[in-house]
Design a protein around this motif. Sequence first.
Motif, PDB file in Angstrom:
ATOM      1  N   LEU A   1       0.837  -1.193   0.000  1.00  0.00           N
ATOM      2  CA  LEU A   1       0.000   0.000   0.000  1.00  0.00           C
ATOM      3  C   LEU A   1       0.878   1.252   0.000  1.00  0.00           C
ATOM      4  O   LEU A   1       0.614   2.188  -0.750  1.00  0.00           O
ATOM      5  CB  LEU A   1      -0.932  -0.017   1.205  1.00  0.00           C
ATOM      6  CG  LEU A   1      -1.902   1.142   1.313  1.00  0.00           C
ATOM      7  CD1 LEU A   1      -2.794   1.239   0.090  1.00  0.00           C
ATOM      8  CD2 LEU A   1      -2.734   1.004   2.564  1.00  0.00           C
ATOM      9  N   LEU A   2       1.921   1.266   0.841  1.00  0.00           N
ATOM     10  CA  LEU A   2       2.804   2.432   0.880  1.00  0.00           C
ATOM     11  C   LEU A   2       3.489   2.626  -0.472  1.00  0.00           C
ATOM     12  O   LEU A   2       3.559   3.740  -0.983  1.00  0.00           O
ATOM     13  CB  LEU A   2       3.853   2.290   1.993  1.00  0.00           C
ATOM     14  CG  LEU A   2       4.867   3.418   2.079  1.00  0.00           C
ATOM     15  CD1 LEU A   2       4.204   4.757   2.367  1.00  0.00           C
ATOM     16  CD2 LEU A   2       5.907   3.105   3.143  1.00  0.00           C
ATOM     17  N   GLN A   3       3.987   1.539  -1.056  1.00  0.00           N
ATOM     18  CA  GLN A   3       4.674   1.669  -2.345  1.00  0.00           C
ATOM     19  C   GLN A   3       3.721   2.160  -3.428  1.00  0.00           C
ATOM     20  O   GLN A   3       4.100   2.951  -4.284  1.00  0.00           O
ATOM     21  CB  GLN A   3       5.319   0.343  -2.764  1.00  0.00           C
ATOM     22  CG  GLN A   3       6.214   0.489  -3.981  1.00  0.00           C
ATOM     23  CD  GLN A   3       7.337   1.499  -3.770  1.00  0.00           C
ATOM     24  OE1 GLN A   3       8.058   1.412  -2.789  1.00  0.00           O
ATOM     25  NE2 GLN A   3       7.478   2.449  -4.674  1.00  0.00           N
TER      26      GLN A   3
ATOM     27  N   VAL B   1       3.459   5.866  -2.944  1.00  0.00           N
ATOM     28  CA  VAL B   1       4.695   6.513  -3.404  1.00  0.00           C
ATOM     29  C   VAL B   1       4.710   6.590  -4.929  1.00  0.00           C
ATOM     30  O   VAL B   1       4.972   7.642  -5.517  1.00  0.00           O
ATOM     31  CB  VAL B   1       5.939   5.765  -2.875  1.00  0.00           C
ATOM     32  CG1 VAL B   1       7.202   6.215  -3.585  1.00  0.00           C
ATOM     33  CG2 VAL B   1       6.065   5.955  -1.369  1.00  0.00           C
ATOM     34  N   ASP B   2       4.410   5.468  -5.584  1.00  0.00           N
ATOM     35  CA  ASP B   2       4.406   5.441  -7.052  1.00  0.00           C
ATOM     36  C   ASP B   2       3.392   6.429  -7.619  1.00  0.00           C
ATOM     37  O   ASP B   2       3.678   7.148  -8.582  1.00  0.00           O
ATOM     38  CB  ASP B   2       4.100   4.034  -7.560  1.00  0.00           C
ATOM     39  CG  ASP B   2       5.205   3.040  -7.269  1.00  0.00           C
ATOM     40  OD1 ASP B   2       6.345   3.460  -6.947  1.00  0.00           O
ATOM     41  OD2 ASP B   2       4.924   1.822  -7.359  1.00  0.00           O
ATOM     42  N   ASP B   3       2.205   6.488  -7.013  1.00  0.00           N
ATOM     43  CA  ASP B   3       1.171   7.394  -7.492  1.00  0.00           C
ATOM     44  C   ASP B   3       1.590   8.854  -7.331  1.00  0.00           C
ATOM     45  O   ASP B   3       1.429   9.663  -8.251  1.00  0.00           O
ATOM     46  CB  ASP B   3      -0.139   7.125  -6.744  1.00  0.00           C
ATOM     47  CG  ASP B   3      -1.264   8.011  -7.236  1.00  0.00           C
ATOM     48  OD1 ASP B   3      -1.634   7.886  -8.426  1.00  0.00           O
ATOM     49  OD2 ASP B   3      -1.771   8.835  -6.441  1.00  0.00           O
ATOM     50  N   LEU B   4       2.132   9.197  -6.171  1.00  0.00           N
ATOM     51  CA  LEU B   4       2.574  10.578  -5.946  1.00  0.00           C
ATOM     52  C   LEU B   4       3.694  10.971  -6.904  1.00  0.00           C
ATOM     53  O   LEU B   4       3.719  12.082  -7.431  1.00  0.00           O
ATOM     54  CB  LEU B   4       3.010  10.766  -4.494  1.00  0.00           C
ATOM     55  CG  LEU B   4       1.863  10.738  -3.476  1.00  0.00           C
ATOM     56  CD1 LEU B   4       2.420  10.611  -2.061  1.00  0.00           C
ATOM     57  CD2 LEU B   4       0.995  11.974  -3.612  1.00  0.00           C
ATOM     58  N   CYS B   5       4.624  10.049  -7.135  1.00  0.00           N
ATOM     59  CA  CYS B   5       5.724  10.334  -8.059  1.00  0.00           C
ATOM     60  C   CYS B   5       5.207  10.520  -9.484  1.00  0.00           C
ATOM     61  O   CYS B   5       5.671  11.403 -10.208  1.00  0.00           O
ATOM     62  CB  CYS B   5       6.755   9.213  -8.008  1.00  0.00           C
ATOM     63  SG  CYS B   5       7.626   9.145  -6.445  1.00  0.00           S
ATOM     64  N   ALA B   6       4.262   9.681  -9.886  1.00  0.00           N
ATOM     65  CA  ALA B   6       3.684   9.803 -11.225  1.00  0.00           C
ATOM     66  C   ALA B   6       2.981  11.143 -11.404  1.00  0.00           C
ATOM     67  O   ALA B   6       2.905  11.660 -12.513  1.00  0.00           O
ATOM     68  CB  ALA B   6       2.707   8.652 -11.472  1.00  0.00           C
TER      69      ALA B   6
ATOM     70  N   ARG C   1      10.469   2.328  12.229  1.00  0.00           N
ATOM     71  CA  ARG C   1      11.282   1.246  11.637  1.00  0.00           C
ATOM     72  C   ARG C   1      10.747   0.870  10.259  1.00  0.00           C
ATOM     73  O   ARG C   1      11.510   0.642   9.324  1.00  0.00           O
ATOM     74  CB  ARG C   1      11.284   0.014  12.543  1.00  0.00           C
ATOM     75  CG  ARG C   1      12.273   0.087  13.667  1.00  0.00           C
ATOM     76  CD  ARG C   1      12.476  -1.264  14.349  1.00  0.00           C
ATOM     77  NE  ARG C   1      11.236  -1.945  14.699  1.00  0.00           N
ATOM     78  CZ  ARG C   1      10.594  -1.827  15.855  1.00  0.00           C
ATOM     79  NH1 ARG C   1      11.068  -1.049  16.805  1.00  0.00           N
ATOM     80  NH2 ARG C   1       9.482  -2.497  16.076  1.00  0.00           N
ATOM     81  N   PHE C   2       9.441   0.814  10.142  1.00  0.00           N
ATOM     82  CA  PHE C   2       8.815   0.486   8.852  1.00  0.00           C
ATOM     83  C   PHE C   2       9.229   1.490   7.779  1.00  0.00           C
ATOM     84  O   PHE C   2       9.628   1.107   6.679  1.00  0.00           O
ATOM     85  CB  PHE C   2       7.293   0.457   9.012  1.00  0.00           C
ATOM     86  CG  PHE C   2       6.546   0.268   7.732  1.00  0.00           C
ATOM     87  CD1 PHE C   2       6.432  -0.987   7.159  1.00  0.00           C
ATOM     88  CD2 PHE C   2       5.957   1.344   7.095  1.00  0.00           C
ATOM     89  CE1 PHE C   2       5.740  -1.171   5.967  1.00  0.00           C
ATOM     90  CE2 PHE C   2       5.267   1.182   5.909  1.00  0.00           C
ATOM     91  CZ  PHE C   2       5.154  -0.075   5.341  1.00  0.00           C
TER      92      PHE C   2
END
Length: 67
Positions: free
Chosen positions: A1-3, A6-11, A30-31
């Motif tokens: 979900l986090l990735q 991240v991918d969506d925001l970068c796109a 830590r996560f």
Amino acid sequence: LLQHAVDDLCARGFDPLVLWAFEQNARGTRFYERAGWTLDVTGERWVLDDVPVPIVRYRRRGVVAPE
């Protein structure tokens, strides 16, 4: 979900990315660190219900995963 986030925001052109976390949330911090986020701000406090709560900020350069 986090990735995915991240991918969506970068796109969408957001780079670098930042997030805030409760300093005492060891599992959460830590996560984020294992996911490639770098601690860059400490010593901040947010006031929640009139109680100052220590928070930290993490930063990450956005990298879109190859399709």
